[in-house]
Design an enzyme around this catalytic site. Structure first.
Site, mmCIF file in Angstrom:
data_model
loop_
_atom_site.group_PDB
_atom_site.id
_atom_site.type_symbol
_atom_site.label_atom_id
_atom_site.label_comp_id
_atom_site.label_asym_id
_atom_site.label_seq_id
_atom_site.Cartn_x
_atom_site.Cartn_y
_atom_site.Cartn_z
ATOM 1 N N ASP A 1 -7.887 53.955 -17.767
ATOM 2 C CA ASP A 1 -8.064 53.964 -19.217
ATOM 3 C C ASP A 1 -9.011 55.056 -19.678
ATOM 4 O O ASP A 1 -8.704 55.828 -20.593
ATOM 5 C CB ASP A 1 -8.592 52.605 -19.681
ATOM 6 C CG ASP A 1 -7.516 51.537 -19.692
ATOM 7 O OD1 ASP A 1 -6.415 51.808 -20.187
ATOM 8 O OD2 ASP A 1 -7.779 50.425 -19.216
ATOM 9 N N THR A 2 -10.186 55.109 -19.085
ATOM 10 C CA THR A 2 -11.181 56.055 -19.581
ATOM 11 C C THR A 2 -10.795 57.501 -19.287
ATOM 12 O O THR A 2 -11.012 58.386 -20.122
ATOM 13 C CB THR A 2 -12.558 55.747 -18.986
ATOM 14 O OG1 THR A 2 -12.452 55.637 -17.562
ATOM 15 C CG2 THR A 2 -13.100 54.444 -19.526
#
Length: 397
Positions: free
Chosen positions: A169-170
């Protein structure tokens, strides 16, 4: 010192949880106005993830700093109309729903681009907007597996492990933020128009896979999990000490020689066959055994002091408690804090990267649910009576 570099850029964030909101946080930290659209009543699910203080996640305080919260029900026609209204004046729209969701709501790229040709749309999803898997649900763990990271992460012969953080995600969020900056440059510096940035979780991690595919394509080599070591690069490993483990990276040629001299193994340090990495990689077990035999007789602090004296990169394995008290983190202001709406002081990572003339900043605490609904919608032209009618129907909150 000049103002923040993204001041005047307006971002409409429709995403939830991690990837899209992380991209928006990155832009907000450098001055963009981020209007976060949340569903009435519950808000972004991240508000309830991990450890809560008075009902709100402290993770939320870090992820949603510098943002404004506007509660809009996107499932209702009037809620979709509000997004269209806000999108007319936005520079960027960020979403990380499953592909097809915005189209179902009448908020496709084509429709929004017609309303605002300057709009840039960042779309983050598990597998991208096209391809046979596009409509499948995808979270970070699945993207990490598809990108090959999960296969490599772990000990040989044991179940693959995850990193303990939602890297898919990041890292996708960072790729997305980079895409936004490129698209803004194309639009504003080169006279272009808005465009779509299609970011997939698995592709963002795949982009970091170094030699993995080149080695397979040329040699048919499949890199296998190798625990704490770095296959093909030697020596670089976690070595046992009397009070834990220490990381030593002695894989530079001159560094390797200094390392071997410091641990009393000049026989290995001066061996012509080990002068370069390819030779050391073939005898990595022998080299690691020699280093481990030396470290396991010592405390971590003693090993680190010896490595520093010899000019060999080495470090302890930090827990978050180590991070919080480390003087280097504090000296570089890498940790900042903000008082939450509930009054608790929350420490969090500062704004990265550092810019000398236009640094980012944590300007505002994370918002309470719907804290900015009235102010933002009034600024967009909705009267008090219109807002009251929408609130009565549950469209806004």
């Amino acid at each position: 010192m000049a103002g923040q570099i993204l001041a005047g850029i307006r971002v409409l964030e429709l995403g939830q949880l991690i990837a899209g909101p992380f991209a928006a946080k990155t832009l907000a930290d450098f001055g963009a106005q981020v209007i976060k659209i949340e569903p009435p009543g519950q808000g972004d699910p991240l508000r309830k993830w991990r450890l809560l203080h008075e009902g709100t996640s402290v993770w939320w305080e870090a992820q949603s700093r510098n943002k404004q919260s506007v509660c809009v029900d996107l499932r209702q026609q009037e809620g979709q109309d509000i997004v269209r209204l806000l999108a007319r004046e936005a520079d960027v729209l960020i979403e990380n729903f499953r592909p097809g969701t915005l189209e179902k709501w009448g908020l496709s790229w084509e429709a929004l681009h017609e309303l605002n040709p300057r709009l840039i749309m960042l779309r983050i999803s598990g597998y991208g907007q096209t391809g046979p898997k596009a409509r499948e649900p995808g979270f970070a763990a699945i993207g990490e597996a598809m990108a090959g990271l999960r296969y490599l992460n772990g000990e040989p012969g044991r179940a693959p492990v995850r990193a303990g953080l939602s890297l898919g995600d990041t890292i996708a969020g960072l790729h997305g933020a980079l895409g936004v900056m490129l698209a803004l440059y194309q639009r504003d510096a080169r006279g272009g128009v808005g465009q779509v940035i299609d970011t997939a979780l698995y592709e963002s991690l795949f982009n970091l896979s170094e030699s993995l595919l080149p080695e397979y394509s040329v040699f048919g080599a499949v890199r296998e999990p190798a625990g704490a070591s770095l296959p093909g690069i030697a020596p670089s490993n976690a070595y046992p000490c009397q009070d834990g483990y220490v990381l030593i990276a002695g894989n530079g040629d001159a560094i390797y020689t200094r390392l071997m001299a410091r641990i009393g193994r000049d026989d290995l340090g001066q061996d012509p066959a080990l002068a370069h990495n390819d030779g050391r990689a073939r005898r990595v077990d022998e080299i690691d055994a020699a280093i481990g035999a030396w470290t396991q007789q010592r405390q971590i602090d003693d090993v680190l002091a010896a490595m520093l004296e010899a000019g060999v990169p080495a470090g302890r394995i930090y827990s978050v408690a180590d991070i919080a008290k480390d003087p280097h983190y504090r000296a570089r202001n890498a940790i900042t804090s903000m008082k939450s709406a509930a009054g608790v002081q929350v420490e969090m990572p500062a704004v990265f990267p550092y810019l000398s003339s236009n640094p980012g900043a944590v300007r505002e605490r994370a918002p309470t649910l719907g804290e900015h609904t009235d102010a933002v919608l009034a600024s967009a032209g909705l009267t008090e009576a219109q807002r009251a009618a929408l609130r009565a129907k549950g469209v806004i909150a």
